[in-house]
Design a protein around this motif. Structure first.
Motif, PDB file in Angstrom:
ATOM      1  N   THR A 159       0.837  -1.219   0.000  1.00 52.57           N
ATOM      2  CA  THR A 159       0.000   0.000   0.000  1.00 52.57           C
ATOM      3  C   THR A 159       0.865   1.260   0.000  1.00 52.57           C
ATOM      4  OG1 THR A 159      -0.056   0.103   2.427  1.00 52.57           O
ATOM      5  CG2 THR A 159      -1.816  -1.172   1.333  1.00 52.57           C
ATOM      6  N   GLY A 160       2.122   1.134   0.443  1.00 50.78           N
ATOM      7  CA  GLY A 160       3.015   2.299   0.482  1.00 50.78           C
ATOM      8  C   GLY A 160       2.810   3.190   1.696  1.00 50.78           C
ATOM      9  N   ASP A 161       1.889   2.807   2.591  1.00 53.50           N
ATOM     10  CA  ASP A 161       1.587   3.662   3.747  1.00 53.50           C
ATOM     11  C   ASP A 161       2.296   3.222   5.030  1.00 53.50           C
ATOM     12  OD1 ASP A 161      -0.191   5.141   2.233  1.00 53.50           O
ATOM     13  OD2 ASP A 161      -1.865   3.778   2.672  1.00 53.50           O
ATOM     14  N   VAL A 162       2.981   2.093   4.970  1.00 52.38           N
ATOM     15  CA  VAL A 162       3.530   1.516   6.208  1.00 52.38           C
ATOM     16  C   VAL A 162       4.827   2.240   6.591  1.00 52.38           C
ATOM     17  CG1 VAL A 162       4.364  -0.578   7.335  1.00 52.38           C
ATOM     18  CG2 VAL A 162       2.495  -0.727   5.668  1.00 52.38           C
ATOM     19  N   LYS A 163       4.856   2.755   7.826  1.00 49.95           N
ATOM     20  CA  LYS A 163       6.053   3.447   8.311  1.00 49.95           C
ATOM     21  C   LYS A 163       6.844   2.576   9.280  1.00 49.95           C
ATOM     22  CE  LYS A 163       5.964   7.493   6.322  1.00 49.95           C
ATOM     23  NZ  LYS A 163       4.810   7.314   5.513  1.00 49.95           N
ATOM     24  N   VAL A 164       6.148   1.652   9.965  1.00 49.15           N
ATOM     25  CA  VAL A 164       6.791   0.813  10.982  1.00 49.15           C
ATOM     26  C   VAL A 164       6.260  -0.612  10.858  1.00 49.15           C
ATOM     27  CG1 VAL A 164       7.152   0.420  13.463  1.00 49.15           C
ATOM     28  CG2 VAL A 164       6.784   2.742  12.616  1.00 49.15           C
ATOM     29  N   VAL A 165       7.168  -1.578  10.935  1.00 45.24           N
ATOM     30  CA  VAL A 165       6.751  -2.976  11.127  1.00 45.24           C
ATOM     31  C   VAL A 165       7.351  -3.405  12.467  1.00 45.24           C
ATOM     32  CG1 VAL A 165       6.876  -5.348  10.288  1.00 45.24           C
ATOM     33  CG2 VAL A 165       6.671  -3.456   8.654  1.00 45.24           C
ATOM     34  N   ALA A 166       6.471  -3.726  13.420  1.00 48.18           N
ATOM     35  CA  ALA A 166       6.934  -4.128  14.751  1.00 48.18           C
ATOM     36  C   ALA A 166       6.533  -5.586  14.971  1.00 48.18           C
ATOM     37  CB  ALA A 166       6.316  -3.234  15.815  1.00 48.18           C
ATOM     38  N   THR A 167       7.520  -6.422  15.218  1.00 39.10           N
ATOM     39  CA  THR A 167       7.235  -7.860  15.353  1.00 39.10           C
ATOM     40  C   THR A 167       8.067  -8.482  16.462  1.00 39.10           C
ATOM     41  OG1 THR A 167       7.246 -10.010  14.239  1.00 39.10           O
ATOM     42  CG2 THR A 167       8.968  -8.476  13.580  1.00 39.10           C
ATOM     43  N   THR A 168       7.498  -9.524  17.040  1.00 37.44           N
ATOM     44  CA  THR A 168       8.292 -10.311  17.962  1.00 37.44           C
ATOM     45  C   THR A 168       9.256 -11.192  17.161  1.00 37.44           C
ATOM     46  OG1 THR A 168       8.163 -11.714  19.914  1.00 37.44           O
ATOM     47  CG2 THR A 168       6.725 -12.321  18.084  1.00 37.44           C
ATOM     48  N   HIS A 169      10.328 -11.643  17.815  1.00 38.08           N
ATOM     49  CA  HIS A 169      11.250 -12.588  17.166  1.00 38.08           C
ATOM     50  C   HIS A 169      10.782 -14.017  17.460  1.00 38.08           C
ATOM     51  CE1 HIS A 169      15.801 -13.391  16.203  1.00 38.08           C
ATOM     52  NE2 HIS A 169      15.020 -14.265  15.622  1.00 38.08           N
ATOM     53  N   VAL A 170      10.404 -14.248  18.741  1.00 42.00           N
ATOM     54  CA  VAL A 170       9.844 -15.541  19.149  1.00 42.00           C
ATOM     55  C   VAL A 170       8.594 -15.259  19.985  1.00 42.00           C
ATOM     56  CG1 VAL A 170      10.213 -17.611  20.566  1.00 42.00           C
ATOM     57  CG2 VAL A 170      12.087 -16.735  19.148  1.00 42.00           C
ATOM     58  N   SER A 171       7.468 -15.888  19.626  1.00 44.28           N
ATOM     59  CA  SER A 171       6.227 -15.673  20.384  1.00 44.28           C
ATOM     60  C   SER A 171       6.324 -16.298  21.769  1.00 44.28           C
ATOM     61  CB  SER A 171       5.043 -16.277  19.634  1.00 44.28           C
ATOM     62  OG  SER A 171       3.958 -16.473  20.524  1.00 44.28           O
ATOM     63  N   ASN A 172       5.827 -15.559  22.780  1.00 43.07           N
ATOM     64  CA  ASN A 172       5.836 -16.101  24.145  1.00 43.07           C
ATOM     65  C   ASN A 172       4.630 -17.003  24.401  1.00 43.07           C
ATOM     66  OD1 ASN A 172       4.122 -13.780  24.108  1.00 43.07           O
ATOM     67  ND2 ASN A 172       4.110 -13.791  26.336  1.00 43.07           N
ATOM     68  N   VAL A 173       3.780 -17.210  23.376  1.00 41.12           N
ATOM     69  CA  VAL A 173       2.617 -18.093  23.550  1.00 41.12           C
ATOM     70  C   VAL A 173       2.716 -19.324  22.652  1.00 41.12           C
ATOM     71  CG1 VAL A 173       0.112 -18.298  23.391  1.00 41.12           C
ATOM     72  CG2 VAL A 173       1.152 -16.170  24.219  1.00 41.12           C
ATOM     73  N   THR A 174       2.882 -19.084  21.358  1.00 34.62           N
ATOM     74  CA  THR A 174       2.942 -20.224  20.433  1.00 34.62           C
ATOM     75  C   THR A 174       4.375 -20.696  20.223  1.00 34.62           C
ATOM     76  OG1 THR A 174       3.143 -18.733  18.570  1.00 34.62           O
ATOM     77  CG2 THR A 174       0.907 -19.446  19.156  1.00 34.62           C
TER      78      THR A 174
END
Ligand code: PLP
Length: 405
Positions: A159-174
């Protein structure tokens, strides 16, 4: 299943000498080896003074230990020491990025991309800054194996609107391992910065930050066998230079006048106030300790225990295991739902047998909604966990069934 050459370090941990204790909650906080306890105590007993400001030998010793820990941590994870900032924990590190970078750079119409796997500490700070700046939040989901939907990420980036991608490296649940270097490449190609929450990854996987190459990478000391009260933020130098400070106060300034101040260079710019001196020193020693074992050996050990746990838990009637079935695709933890008992009842029955697991939403209520539940049970493993402890967990679950079925 081959056991390989497993580690045998439980005797390094004083608390694990408690009779009958089976500690399966290291994803919440890790137990501390004696060397870390000694390092904190040594600082208090022999080298305690405020860092950076004193010129007398005691203050120099404290400063050497604090700055030495920074250099050690930075060298271990392969990132410049000057761009390695001590915070209170991962939560504060992520708030620092959202508040300092986000408030200066986000505006109406911008999009912040999160994933369904996030801990609240990588959701709520973004909700706060998005509400203030008029930005939108979008989420990348997971597939039926609990793996991140990179196709959804690509659609959002297109879309060209994304300024930040914030992600975990390893999920604390799955336990899902996110291919963060790949996410960073895709985000950067679309002009977005990346913020990775490495709280579960740093203790469990060999992490090389120069290979991940995220703009910001946050983690927390107490999950890496270190003290509470210290976390770390690694940031890209240019971004740290450009962005305003998060907190104002002592130590983060070059000079202060009546109306304005000039700020110190990074990392001091982001370390307002008296530093977590003993905590940082303890974390430096925790890094020495895990590095001495070797992260490859730690991963091999935990992979064995996790694969064994998946196999044994698969034998328990009425259990739904969340996340990847393949241990190679997950960190050292397993979450599940049980047909006959609520997670809190499961944890209570296990707790009476000395088996410590976590029950609840794990600070991941978005993921709970996606999983269609309000809580799960979670057993998480560490460098000291044995297969016999997994057996104790499975025996405890048999008792849960006897009581509730
Ligand atoms: C994935 C993840 N991120 C962030 C955190 C927050 O860590 P802290 O409370 O030390 O800031 C945790 C801790 O539970 C976590 O598991």
């Amino acid at each position: 299943m081959a056991t390989g050459a497993l580690l045998d370090v439980a005797t390094d941990f004083p608390v694990l000498q408690r009779e009958g204790l089976v500690y399966l909650d290291s994803a919440a906080t890790a137990q501390k080896p004696q060397v870390v306890i000694d390092a904190v105590r040594d600082l208090w007993e022999h080298h305690n003074a405020s860092v950076h400001r004193g010129v007398y030998p005691l203050a120099v010793e404290a400063t050497d230990r604090y700055e030495g820990a920074r250099r050690r941590i930075a060298q271990w994870l392969r990132w410049p020491a000057r761009d390695t900032i001590f915070t209170k924990n991962a939560t504060e590190a992520l708030n620092l990025v959202a508040q300092a970078w986000g408030r200066a750079n986000l505006s109406a119409g911008d999009v912040v991309v999160l994933t369904h796997l996030e801990h609240h500490s990588n959701i709520v700070p973004w909700q706060m800054v998005a509400a203030e700046r008029g930005a939108q939040l979008r989420y990348v989901g997971v597939d039926e194996d609990g793996l991140l939907r990179l196709d959804e990420l690509d659609e959002l980036l297109a879309t060209g609107d994304v300024k930040v991608v914030a992600t975990t490296h390893v999920s604390n649940v799955t336990g899902t391992i996110v291919p963060v270097a790949d996410v960073v490449r895709r985000a950067r190609a679309a002009g977005a910065i990346t913020v990775v929450d490495g709280s579960q990854a740093v203790p469990q996987l060999p992490v090389a930050l120069d290979e991940v190459d995220a703009d910001f990478y946050a983690w927390t000391g107490h999950k890496l066998y270190g003290p509470t009260g210290v976390g770390v933020l690694h940031g890209r130098h240019e971004l740290l230079q450009e962005m305003p400070p998060f907190l104002g106060g002592g130590h983060m300034i070059a000079s202060v006048d009546f109306e304005t101040s000039r700020y110190a260079d990074t990392p001091a710019k982001f370390e307002a106030g008296t530093s977590p001196i003993a905590e940082a020193a303890g974390l430096g020693v925790a890094v020495d300790w895990v590095d001495g074992l070797g992260m490859d050996a730690i991963r091999a050990h935990e992979l064995d225990v996790t694969a064994y746990a998946l196999e044994r838990l698969g034998e328990v009637d009425g259990l739904t295991i969340h996340g990847p079935r393949d241990a190679e695709q997950r960190g050292a933890l397993v979450s599940w739902s049980m047909d006959v008992a609520h997670p809190h009842d499961v944890a209570e029955v296990l707790g009476r047998r000395g088996v410590c697991i976590r029950a609840g939403h794990h600070c991941a209520q978005v993921l709970m909604r996606v999983l269609g539940t309000s809580a799960t049970s979670r057993a998480s493993f560490a460098v000291h966990t044995t297969r016999a402890e997994v057996d104790a967990l499975v025996e405890g679950l048999a008792e849960v069934r006897r009581i509730f079925a």
